[in-house]
Design an enzyme around this catalytic site. Structure first.
Site, mmCIF file in Angstrom:
data_model
loop_
_atom_site.group_PDB
_atom_site.id
_atom_site.type_symbol
_atom_site.label_atom_id
_atom_site.label_comp_id
_atom_site.label_asym_id
_atom_site.label_seq_id
_atom_site.Cartn_x
_atom_site.Cartn_y
_atom_site.Cartn_z
ATOM 1 N N ASP A 197 0.847 -1.358 0.050
ATOM 2 C CA ASP A 197 0.138 0.170 0.070
ATOM 3 C C ASP A 197 0.932 1.457 0.131
ATOM 4 O O ASP A 197 2.187 1.423 0.618
ATOM 5 C CB ASP A 197 -0.863 -0.124 1.240
ATOM 6 C CG ASP A 197 -1.777 1.065 1.173
ATOM 7 O OD1 ASP A 197 -3.193 1.357 0.363
ATOM 8 O OD2 ASP A 197 -2.077 1.829 2.383
ATOM 9 N N GLU A 238 1.566 -0.505 -4.875
ATOM 10 C CA GLU A 238 0.663 0.700 -5.354
ATOM 11 C C GLU A 238 1.461 1.925 -5.453
ATOM 12 O O GLU A 238 1.674 2.771 -4.306
ATOM 13 C CB GLU A 238 -0.414 0.744 -4.133
ATOM 14 C CG GLU A 238 -1.426 1.760 -4.641
ATOM 15 C CD GLU A 238 -2.264 2.390 -3.303
ATOM 16 O OE1 GLU A 238 -3.534 2.962 -3.428
ATOM 17 O OE2 GLU A 238 -1.744 2.411 -2.420
#
Length: 478
Positions: A197, A238
């Site tokens: 993330d 990401e």
């Protein structure tokens, strides 16, 4: 001589699952890991190579799993650690890899690390988070100041997202060591890798701004750790960056950082030929030698692609699926993409997400088993899996045929990409030496002079000399 087998994720189809909304095994309205396991045969039938699970860790769910309270456990709503182990083993029996979602930039305020950090200025873990005597005017992603005052110790802590998501201090060696232990914990259990993330925001300097050199140093360490396993574990980042020059740096100068970096310029290019050609061309030119691009059109944070770029038109959705699965590299399907699943309108009284993203996270419409009182409303704007599997003309049937063609044809798994000029509104490219893909992303019919044998048409036609509006085809070149 047989060529060495490439890593599983190169040219793979990765299927993203939002666990709370995929499949419910115990009728509590919340999807869970046993539910995912029960649907592995469907995923094998579809032809996926790996599944990426959105956060499965224990969490207060202020940001629905992205506020982690324990990196080595499983949220009780989703099951147990044993359930995750059994899912991983059952997936492996079907040659499906399991990738978890890692959230390293911040924890939940309820994580034991932060509870100890905020207990006193003298706490041994005080420096595991970012504390300051004064706040500046930096704003958080979800609105409001990015610094929150802690009355007990009379200092401010930093949070790029919610106040309940305090940012870790990655300049602290102990934090780095703790996460390497977390990586090993999951890799040792057979997890194939992580989607990481906000990877471009992990390490922050004392002013709490991203520190790119430190981030790249961290990723090189993690890549070395991943390389220590056989087979090598996957690092999928990401990289929510709209500058492709910056994005490709996360692969490293010698492909020594991330294996894959999500391409958001591609996701947001729309269904427009010139824009897509440009993004793909520049991505291919900028990637370091040996690097693999990764493509996605939907995820848990954005409006589903059939609604966002296809006007909820199935012909356009088929074209979008063909371009997604027909490009060189790794492709990501978000659960329901194979159905052309639309965004669901959520009544105000049912909105749960702090940023209003619930409409992209609604329950999977299976059709053979009904959801009982689901945690989010079940959409009624697309036919479910059971109905589409029985329909030879459905989007699901088309998607499965496309995946099967991709898996069976070497050009479509390992072949290179070369653009072919085909006129306004038409995007055409060659894969390998013997395969071409053409898409008419316009309302006007187009002629085509490639020749060759028709392998697949989004419109079910067999004439390779022309394209109907919003038709895409795959050709075997002669």
């Amino acid at each position: 001589m047989a060529r060495p087998r490439q890593p599983w994720w190169k040219g793979a189809l990765l299927y993203q699952i939002y666990p709370r909304s995929f499949a419910d095994s115990n009728d509590d309205g919340i999807g869970d890991l046993p539910g995912v396991r029960a649907r592995l045969d469907y995923l094998q039938w579809l032809g996926v190579d790996g599944i990426w699970l959105n956060p499965t860790f224990p969490s207060p769910n202020r940001d629905w799993g992205y506020d982690v309270a324990d990196y080595c456990g499983v949220h009780p709503d989703l099951g147990t650690l044993t359930d995750l182990d059994e899912l991983t083993a059952a997936a492996a029996e079907r040659d499906i890899q399991v990738v978890l979602d890692l959230v390293p930039a911040h924890t939940s305020e309820r994580h034991a690390w932060f509870r100890e950090s905020r207990s006193a200025r003298e706490s041994p873990r005080r420096d595991w988070y970012i504390w300051r005597d004064e706040a500046d005017e930096q704003q958080s992603v979800f609105g409001g100041n990015a610094w929150t005052h802690d009355e007990a110790t009379n200092q401010y802590y930093h949070h790029l997202f919610l106040p309940e998501q305090p940012d870790l201090n990655w300049l602290n060696r102990e934090v780095r060591d703790a996460f390497e232990d977390i990586l090993r914990f999951w890799f040792d259990r057979g997890i194939a890798g992580f989607r990481i993330d906000v990877v471009h925001e992990i390490v922050k300097d004392p002013p709490a701004r991203p520190n790119p050199p430190q981030i790249h140093d961290l990723l090189r360490r993690w890549r070395t750790l991943a390389n220590d396993y056989e087979p090598e574990r996957l690092l999928l980042g990401e990289t929510w960056l709209l500058d492709l020059h910056e994005l490709v740096t996360f692969y490293g100068s010698g492909a020594d950082e991330l294996h894959l970096a999500l391409n958001f310029p591609f996701m947001f290019a729309g269904l427009e030929a010139a824009a897509l050609v440009d993004v793909v061309k520049r991505t291919e030119e900028l990637l370091p030698a040996g690097a693999t691009p990764v493509w996605a059109l939907s995820n848990h944070d954005v409006v589903r692609f059939p609604t966002r770029i296809c006007d909820e038109n199935d012909a356009k959705a088929r074209c979008a699926l063909l371009l997604l699965l027909g490009l060189r590299g790794t492709s990501v399907l978000y659960y329901g993409d194979e159905l052309a699943m639309r965004q669901v309108a959520i009544p105000q009284e049912r909105v749960l997400d702090v940023d209003g993203r619930d409409g992209a996270r609604t329950p999977m419409p299976w059709g053979d088993v009904e959801w009982r009182d689901p945690w989010l409303p079940l959409g009624d704007n697309v036919a479910g899996v059971a109905e589409q599997r029985a329909d030879p003309d459905s989007v699901l049937t088309f998607c499965r045929e496309l995946v099967a063609l991709r898996r069976s044809r070497e050009d479509l798994t390992t072949g290179g990409y070369a653009s072919i000029d085909a006129g306004p509104g038409v995007w055409c490219w060659r894969r390998g030496n013997e395969t071409a893909i053409a898409l008419n992303l316009s309302d006007t019919p187009a002629s085509l002079e490639l020749g060759g044998e028709m392998l697949l048409s989004t419109a079910g036609r067999d004439d390779p000399s022309s394209l109907e509006p919003w038709e895409g085809i795959v050709l075997a070149l002669t």
